[in-house]
Design a protein around this motif. Structure first.
Motif, mmCIF file in Angstrom:
data_model
loop_
_atom_site.group_PDB
_atom_site.id
_atom_site.type_symbol
_atom_site.label_atom_id
_atom_site.label_comp_id
_atom_site.label_asym_id
_atom_site.label_seq_id
_atom_site.Cartn_x
_atom_site.Cartn_y
_atom_site.Cartn_z
ATOM 1 N N GLN A 250 0.894 -1.330 0.025
ATOM 2 C CA GLN A 250 0.023 0.049 -0.020
ATOM 3 C C GLN A 250 0.730 1.340 0.041
ATOM 4 O OE1 GLN A 250 -2.353 -0.914 3.605
ATOM 5 N NE2 GLN A 250 -4.099 -1.592 2.322
ATOM 6 N N ARG A 251 1.876 1.094 0.628
ATOM 7 C CA ARG A 251 2.722 2.197 0.865
ATOM 8 C C ARG A 251 3.667 2.474 -0.458
ATOM 9 N NH1 ARG A 251 4.415 1.530 5.592
ATOM 10 N NH2 ARG A 251 6.179 -0.160 5.042
ATOM 11 N N CYS A 252 3.775 1.187 -1.047
ATOM 12 C CA CYS A 252 4.638 1.521 -2.673
ATOM 13 C C CYS A 252 3.955 2.303 -3.479
ATOM 14 C CB CYS A 252 4.839 -0.028 -2.932
ATOM 15 S SG CYS A 252 5.505 -0.165 -4.540
ATOM 16 N N ALA B 1 1.160 4.084 -3.271
ATOM 17 C CA ALA B 1 0.862 5.419 -2.642
ATOM 18 C C ALA B 1 1.774 6.344 -2.698
ATOM 19 C CB ALA B 1 0.096 5.526 -1.248
ATOM 20 N N GLU B 2 3.152 6.000 -2.614
ATOM 21 C CA GLU B 2 4.278 7.100 -2.402
ATOM 22 C C GLU B 2 5.418 6.910 -3.456
ATOM 23 O OE1 GLU B 2 5.891 6.238 1.571
ATOM 24 O OE2 GLU B 2 3.812 6.794 2.490
ATOM 25 N N HIS B 3 5.535 5.653 -4.105
ATOM 26 C CA HIS B 3 6.829 5.471 -5.055
ATOM 27 C C HIS B 3 6.478 6.128 -6.177
ATOM 28 C CE1 HIS B 3 10.592 3.546 -6.274
ATOM 29 N NE2 HIS B 3 9.903 3.333 -7.214
ATOM 30 N N ASP C 99 4.715 8.586 -9.481
ATOM 31 C CA ASP C 99 4.248 9.826 -9.973
ATOM 32 C C ASP C 99 2.704 10.052 -9.609
ATOM 33 O OD1 ASP C 99 6.814 10.844 -10.480
ATOM 34 O OD2 ASP C 99 6.584 10.674 -12.603
ATOM 35 N N SER D 141 -0.162 9.068 -7.392
ATOM 36 C CA SER D 141 -0.256 8.372 -5.981
ATOM 37 C C SER D 141 -1.594 7.628 -5.889
ATOM 38 C CB SER D 141 -0.133 9.554 -5.042
ATOM 39 O OG SER D 141 -0.313 8.920 -3.839
ATOM 40 N N GLU E 221 -4.037 5.911 -3.413
ATOM 41 C CA GLU E 221 -4.435 5.651 -2.056
ATOM 42 C C GLU E 221 -5.724 4.772 -1.948
ATOM 43 O OE1 GLU E 221 -5.368 9.454 -0.404
ATOM 44 O OE2 GLU E 221 -3.586 10.373 -0.698
#
Length: 305
Positions: free
Chosen positions: A274-276, A278-280, A282, A284, A286
């Motif tokens: 989920q973090r990948c 959402a953050e990695h 361009d 995002s 969620e």
């Protein structure tokens, strides 16, 4: 979450208010240009009025869509009416294509059969159109990048403004030189202005309706990055799309080592996934859904996409 929803609702209400103002202005200018076309015999004014008619219809659709988008989600419509803005934008694009085609065909005909044009009267109606469009552009400028609906409305008014400038130029040429073919030339220019932007908007909205991957999100890199996470063996049924502007979603089946299902790693892997997304990247994401599967489950999959 409640604060986010409140802000989103307030923004939607502001957008709806802007659309109502611009719809009123556009409709009034359309009526003025129809009258001007009858009085002057100008195809350019009639073309711009036809464009305005289409835009008025499009803006009305956009206004309805903006109102529907404010409705809350339900158990039946889990995303509410957020996709209404995509459907509205696609409808506007289709209407604009029809107007552009008509203007080009009629403009070519008038190059060879030019009617008499009252250039001085045409000039005043062109100025009225430009003034109305300028106000509309100012109203929509701050929200044009918020979603497809607002972008479509802004592009329509911008095209109208350019059309009004062209009408004014043609009126001046006719009044000064008497070259009435300037009206047909300007009509062709308006048609050329309408079509390219409309095709781009239509392409963007069709991509959303076809549930293609969001623009700017490389799915091969998403797959590669997921496979680089510790304990991940495979990823399949990987899908990404847009529900509406600014709402990308992603889902995937992720195969992990069998021991992860009992030693607590599965929870950590889910958080990493989920973090990948959402953050990695361009784009995002969620709203992501991952099905974590042990390696032993792969033979039980009935279908892979």
């Amino acid at each position: 979450m409640s604060g986010h929803d409140h802000d989103h609702g307030a923004a939607g209400t502001r957008q709806r208010g802007k659309l109502l103002i611009v719809f009123s202005i556009t409709f009034a200018v359309m009526i003025a240009e129809i009258i001007g076309s009858v009085l002057t015999g100008s195809l350019a004014l009639l073309a711009d009025a036809g464009h305005m008619f289409t835009d008025s219809t499009g803006l009305l659709i956009a206004l309805i869509a903006a109102s529907l988008a404010l409705k809350p989600a339900t158990l039946k419509r889990t995303w509410g009416y957020k996709r209404a803005e995509i459907i509205a934008a696609a409808g506007q694009a289709a209407l604009l294509l029809g107007v552009g085609g008509f203007v080009i065909v009629e403009g070519i005909r008038r190059l060879f059969e030019p009617p008499e044009i009252a250039g001085s009267t045409m000039l005043w109606f062109g100025i009225i159109g430009l003034a109305g469009n300028a106000v509309g552009l100012v109203v929509l400028a701050s929200g044009r990048n918020h979603n497809f609906n607002m972008k479509a409305a802004f592009l329509e008014v911008l095209n109208d403004a350019l059309g009004s400038v062209a009408v004014i130029a043609a009126a001046i040429i006719i009044a000064v030189t008497g070259w009435v073919q300037a009206d047909a030339v300007v009509s062709l220019l308006i048609g050329v202005l309408i079509i390219p932007r409309t095709l781009k908007l239509l392409r963007d909205t069709v991509n959303v309706l076809m549930e293609n991957a969001p623009q700017g999100l490389d799915m091969a890199k998403v797959r590669e990055h997921i496979l680089e996470l510790p304990h991940v063996i495979d990823v399949h049924d990987l899908h990404a799309s847009l529900v509406a502007s600014g709402i990308p979603v992603l889902s995937a089946h992720v195969t992990v080592e069998d021991g992860c299902m009992t030693d607590g790693h599965a929870t950590e892997i889910l958080a990493d996934l989920q973090r990948c997304v959402a953050e990695h990247f361009d784009v995002s994401i969620e709203h992501s859904t991952f099905q974590i599967e042990p390696a032993a489950h792969r033979d039980q999959e009935s279908m892979h996409h």
